[in-house]
Design a protein around this motif. Structure first.
Motif, mmCIF file in Angstrom:
data_model
loop_
_atom_site.group_PDB
_atom_site.id
_atom_site.type_symbol
_atom_site.label_atom_id
_atom_site.label_comp_id
_atom_site.label_asym_id
_atom_site.label_seq_id
_atom_site.Cartn_x
_atom_site.Cartn_y
_atom_site.Cartn_z
ATOM 1 N N ALA A 109 38.222 38.473 32.474
ATOM 2 C CA ALA A 109 38.108 39.869 32.045
ATOM 3 C C ALA A 109 36.754 40.456 32.448
ATOM 4 O O ALA A 109 36.670 41.605 32.916
ATOM 5 N N LYS A 110 35.694 39.669 32.280
ATOM 6 C CA LYS A 110 34.364 40.140 32.668
ATOM 7 C C LYS A 110 34.269 40.331 34.182
ATOM 8 O O LYS A 110 33.622 41.256 34.666
ATOM 9 N N LEU A 111 34.932 39.453 34.913
ATOM 10 C CA LEU A 111 34.959 39.597 36.365
ATOM 11 C C LEU A 111 35.592 40.931 36.755
ATOM 12 O O LEU A 111 35.087 41.655 37.616
ATOM 13 N N ALA A 112 36.693 41.268 36.079
ATOM 14 C CA ALA A 112 37.404 42.506 36.391
ATOM 15 C C ALA A 112 36.578 43.742 36.063
ATOM 16 O O ALA A 112 36.797 44.819 36.628
ATOM 17 N N GLN A 113 35.611 43.579 35.139
ATOM 18 C CA GLN A 113 34.801 44.715 34.714
ATOM 19 C C GLN A 113 33.488 44.830 35.496
ATOM 20 O O GLN A 113 32.756 45.800 35.334
ATOM 21 N N LYS A 114 33.198 43.852 36.338
ATOM 22 C CA LYS A 114 31.910 43.851 37.038
ATOM 23 C C LYS A 114 31.758 45.011 37.999
ATOM 24 O O LYS A 114 30.675 45.564 38.152
ATOM 25 N N SER A 115 32.861 45.351 38.645
ATOM 26 C CA SER A 115 32.789 46.379 39.679
ATOM 27 C C SER A 115 34.160 47.025 39.837
ATOM 28 O O SER A 115 35.181 46.338 39.712
ATOM 29 N N PRO A 116 34.198 48.323 40.109
ATOM 30 C CA PRO A 116 35.486 48.969 40.400
ATOM 31 C C PRO A 116 36.188 48.324 41.587
ATOM 32 O O PRO A 116 37.419 48.405 41.704
ATOM 33 N N ASP A 117 35.410 47.679 42.436
ATOM 34 C CA ASP A 117 35.989 47.038 43.618
ATOM 35 C C ASP A 117 36.946 45.908 43.241
ATOM 36 O O ASP A 117 37.888 45.614 43.978
ATOM 37 N N VAL A 118 36.682 45.254 42.105
ATOM 38 C CA VAL A 118 37.529 44.136 41.702
ATOM 39 C C VAL A 118 38.963 44.612 41.453
ATOM 40 O O VAL A 118 39.932 43.984 41.894
ATOM 41 N N LYS A 119 39.104 45.717 40.754
ATOM 42 C CA LYS A 119 40.445 46.238 40.472
ATOM 43 C C LYS A 119 41.140 46.678 41.751
ATOM 44 O O LYS A 119 42.366 46.610 41.861
ATOM 45 N N THR A 120 40.359 47.122 42.722
ATOM 46 C CA THR A 120 40.930 47.542 43.999
ATOM 47 C C THR A 120 41.309 46.341 44.859
ATOM 48 O O THR A 120 42.392 46.304 45.458
ATOM 49 N N LEU A 121 40.417 45.350 44.892
ATOM 50 C CA LEU A 121 40.635 44.185 45.743
ATOM 51 C C LEU A 121 41.586 43.165 45.131
ATOM 52 O O LEU A 121 42.228 42.404 45.871
ATOM 53 N N ALA A 122 41.652 43.123 43.811
ATOM 54 C CA ALA A 122 42.436 42.070 43.151
ATOM 55 C C ALA A 122 43.329 42.650 42.050
ATOM 56 O O ALA A 122 43.210 42.283 40.884
#
Length: 308
Positions: free
Chosen positions: A134-147
């Motif tokens: 969950a913290k990984l997903a919140q680190k950067s908007p790029d995470v939600k886009t890339l993964a």
């Protein structure tokens, strides 16, 4: 290679069908009794003995659904953070969506407590594995886009881990002892996650977890744990944590843990039919298998972008 403890399957016994909904909610005053010391305690969601027993079938299904997500998260963490120990085991839940209100009075438990629906959540290096994702997903908007597929599974895991029922305190305390021993005895848990986790391993992992859960919940593992707990309370090796007798609406099973254990054992609910459990979880199993093929690519992109 990730190691799992696998237990042998056994023949199943009849199981009570799970409740589709909870009905007949009584008033706060009826449930808590006239003399309850805290009239603001939340009203329990477990209101009858039948529902208290029947919910165990659903708990086994929801636990299986949650645990099928963990290999994906463990693979992700190992790929993005390979220098960590990455030791995974099963312990208490981290997230919850409700809280209870309970205390002790005259040697008895009072009020209701919040009980996690799933029977154990994954920890990695002592911290929540779902929390790490969950913290990984919140680190950067790029995470939600890339993964996006990884983030979808993370949201599902948080929802499963956070599920709560509010039940009489004595039931929650008995359940906690059952669950703790389930973690220690032949239940699915992961140990010694090494740096050898591969894409091939991830492809077979959901089925590995599913088979383990099917076996665990169809044999005598839970039954043996509850029988041992009942024996320890009967002989005085463990103290019965009873509900206060004034709380008339919370005295399911007479407010006594031994009676609750007897009801669980007599119902056969602790041993699922493999076919019934498989029907409950098969759709998610297929979803996870499909998602994992995409998540391998997503994790590679996260590594390339330096997101850890």
């Amino acid at each position: 290679m990730t190691n799992f403890i696998i237990v042998n399957a056994a023949r199943t016994t009849p199981v009570v069908k799970k409740a589709s909904r909870i009905t007949g909610i009584a008033s706060r005053q009826q449930l808590l009794g006239q003399n309850h010391h805290n009239p603001y305690s939340p009203v329990p969601t477990i209101t009858t003995e039948e529902v208290a027993i029947q919910q165990w079938a659903n708990r086994q299904a929801q636990t299986t659904k949650l645990h099928m997500l963990y290999p994906t998260f463990a693979y992700t963490k190992q790929q993005l953070n390979p220098k960590a120990n990455n030791i995974v085991n099963i312990g208490g839940a981290t997230y919850q969506n409700m809280t209870g209100n309970s205390s002790r009075r005259d040697g008895y438990l009072t009020g209701v407590q919040a009980s996690h629906f799933v029977l154990g959540s994954a920890k990695i290096d002592g911290a929540s594995l779902t929390g790490w994702i969950a913290k990984l997903a919140q680190k950067s908007p790029d995470v939600k886009t890339l993964a996006p597929n990884l983030c979808k599974l993370a949201n599902l895991a948080i929802a499963l881990e956070a599920q709560i029922t509010l039940q009489p305190s004595f039931i929650n305390q008995a359940d906690a002892q059952i669950e703790t021993n389930l973690h220690r005895n032949a239940f699915l848990y992961m140990q010694s996650l090494s740096n050898s986790i591969s894409e091939n391993w991830l492809d077979s992992a959901p089925q590995y977890v599913l088979n383990t859960s099917l076996q665990t919940f169809s044999n005598t593992t839970l039954t043996n744990i509850v029988e041992a707990l009942r024996f320890d309370m009967q002989t005085g090796n463990k103290k019965q944590q009873k509900q206060h007798p004034s709380e008339t609406g919370l005295l399911l099973f007479g407010g006594e843990p031994i009676a609750y254990c007897d009801a669980l054992l007599d119902s056969g609910i602790l041993r699922q039919r493999i076919g019934n459990l498989f029907k409950e979880v098969n759709a998610q199993y297929l979803d996870v298998k499909t998602a994992n093929n995409k998540i391998v690519e997503e994790v590679a992109q996260l590594k390339e972008e330096g997101i850890v």
